[in-house]
Design a protein around this motif. Structure first.
Motif, PDB file in Angstrom:
ATOM      1  N   SER A  37       5.516  13.974   3.127  1.00 41.81           N
ATOM      2  CA  SER A  37       6.801  13.511   3.300  1.00 41.81           C
ATOM      3  C   SER A  37       6.789  12.240   4.343  1.00 41.81           C
ATOM      4  N   GLU A  38       5.965  12.105   5.000  1.00 44.20           N
ATOM      5  CA  GLU A  38       5.819  10.990   6.260  1.00 44.20           C
ATOM      6  C   GLU A  38       4.999   9.809   5.664  1.00 44.20           C
ATOM      7  N   VAL A  39       4.464   9.870   4.488  1.00 45.03           N
ATOM      8  CA  VAL A  39       3.549   8.912   4.189  1.00 45.03           C
ATOM      9  C   VAL A  39       4.637   8.147   2.780  1.00 45.03           C
ATOM     10  N   VAL A  40       4.432   6.753   2.963  1.00 47.08           N
ATOM     11  CA  VAL A  40       5.129   5.997   1.759  1.00 47.08           C
ATOM     12  C   VAL A  40       3.993   5.060   1.058  1.00 47.08           C
ATOM     13  N   GLY A  41       4.345   5.194  -0.161  1.00 45.74           N
ATOM     14  CA  GLY A  41       3.330   4.408  -0.975  1.00 45.74           C
ATOM     15  C   GLY A  41       3.726   2.927  -0.893  1.00 45.74           C
ATOM     16  N   GLY A  42       2.763   2.034  -0.925  1.00 51.23           N
ATOM     17  CA  GLY A  42       3.005   0.395  -1.011  1.00 51.23           C
ATOM     18  C   GLY A  42       3.363  -0.014  -2.269  1.00 51.23           C
ATOM     19  N   HIS A  43       3.057  -1.349  -2.185  1.00 54.31           N
ATOM     20  CA  HIS A  43       3.097  -2.107  -3.588  1.00 54.31           C
ATOM     21  C   HIS A  43       2.317  -1.516  -4.382  1.00 54.31           C
ATOM     22  N   LEU A  44       2.754  -1.667  -5.856  1.00 56.92           N
ATOM     23  CA  LEU A  44       1.908  -1.447  -7.091  1.00 56.92           C
ATOM     24  C   LEU A  44       1.232  -2.785  -7.526  1.00 56.92           C
ATOM     25  N   THR A  45       0.032  -2.854  -7.639  1.00 57.99           N
ATOM     26  CA  THR A  45      -0.468  -3.896  -8.007  1.00 57.99           C
ATOM     27  C   THR A  45      -1.221  -3.668  -9.337  1.00 57.99           C
ATOM     28  N   GLY A  46      -1.087  -4.607 -10.225  1.00 58.39           N
ATOM     29  CA  GLY A  46      -1.789  -4.339 -11.480  1.00 58.39           C
ATOM     30  C   GLY A  46      -0.748  -3.938 -12.676  1.00 58.39           C
ATOM     31  N   GLN A  47      -0.934  -3.904 -13.837  1.00 62.78           N
ATOM     32  CA  GLN A  47       0.000  -3.398 -14.963  1.00 62.78           C
ATOM     33  C   GLN A  47      -0.818  -2.496 -15.906  1.00 62.78           C
ATOM     34  N   ILE A  48       0.089  -1.478 -16.496  1.00 68.47           N
ATOM     35  CA  ILE A  48      -0.566  -0.648 -17.411  1.00 68.47           C
ATOM     36  C   ILE A  48      -0.317  -1.109 -18.727  1.00 68.47           C
ATOM     37  N   PRO A  49      -1.346  -1.355 -19.738  1.00 70.30           N
ATOM     38  CA  PRO A  49      -1.285  -1.860 -20.933  1.00 70.30           C
ATOM     39  C   PRO A  49      -0.752  -0.749 -21.696  1.00 70.30           C
ATOM     40  N   VAL A  50       0.091  -0.915 -22.657  1.00 72.05           N
ATOM     41  CA  VAL A  50       0.669  -0.120 -23.631  1.00 72.05           C
ATOM     42  C   VAL A  50      -0.357   0.484 -24.324  1.00 72.05           C
TER      43      VAL A  50
END
Length: 228
Positions: free
Chosen positions: A82-95
């Motif tokens: 709960s004390e940790v935050v995710g940063g930016h998401l880099t990349g995209q997931i192909p369909v």
């Protein structure tokens, strides 16, 4: 045994007698701040198990009060997510992609990041992270024909008072590059930077994402997170 240690053991025993079996939650330090401030308590088996089971990582091996109580317990995380935050998401997931999902939050329960090594090429190809001296499973670059001109960085080990303080990431479809900077030094850039750039920091705790040949998705998880 010194007189002070003997007195402390007697006080702990008396405290438990008054508190009963501590069945409410045996996996809790009696005094979390005191346990962290006095790591020498872990050298005494009784104090480590009864007084500071979390800090001393005894596995909370308190004997059950009844044989009918299940011995299967859920481990208490060393670090609260709960004390940790995710940063930016880099990349995209192909369909329709068939990618490998990873999350180092479990490995992080071994302790802090103590080492890192990366495989570099046109993109960030692979990453291996060590948590408290234990290497987590390597992520990325699962097939030998994924890319050419790949090079491993040296293994960077971190001192006890050193941590990854911020990162620069680039990439649109894939995570093209990453540059880590600790509170003491800047590591080499892995991959070839692109125009799309993110800068974030705090204290890097663990990583997660999805990969095939490259990192189609990468996210860094920080405590004291800031977007730079």
């Amino acid at each position: 045994m010194t007189t002070g240690r003997l007195i402390l053991r007697v006080l702990v025993t008396l405290t438990l007698l008054f508190k009963g079996s501590r069945s409410d939650n045996p996996c809790v330090d009696l005094d979390p701040n005191g346990c962290k401030a006095n790591p020498h308590l872990c050298q005494d088996p009784l104090l480590a198990e009864v007084t500071c089971p979390v800090t001393c990582r005894t596995g909370c091996s308190i004997n059950p009060t009844s044989a009918s109580i299940s011995t299967t317990t859920t481990p208490t995380p060393i670090h609260p997510t709960s004390e940790v935050v995710g940063g930016h998401l880099t990349g995209q997931i192909p369909v329709g992609s068939n990618l490998i999902i990873f999350n180092d939050s479990d490995a992080w329960n071994h302790g802090r990041i103590t080492g890192i090594r990366m495989l570099c090429g046109q993109y960030l190809l692979a990453m291996a992270i060590q948590y408290n001296g234990v290497w987590a499973q390597r992520h990325g670059f699962w097939a030998g024909n994924c890319a050419t001109n790949q090079t491993w960085t040296p293994i960077h080990f971190f001192e006890e008072d050193e941590w990854i303080q911020h990162a620069e990431l680039t990439g649109s479809w894939f995570t093209s590059s990453v540059t880590f900077t600790t509170n003491k030094r800047r590591l080499e850039t892995c991959g070839i930077p692109e125009a799309v750039k993110f800068r974030e920091g705090g204290r890097l705790e663990f990583v997660s994402g999805k990969f095939g040949c490259f990192f189609d998705r990468l996210q860094l998880h920080w405590s004291s997170y800031v977007s730079l």
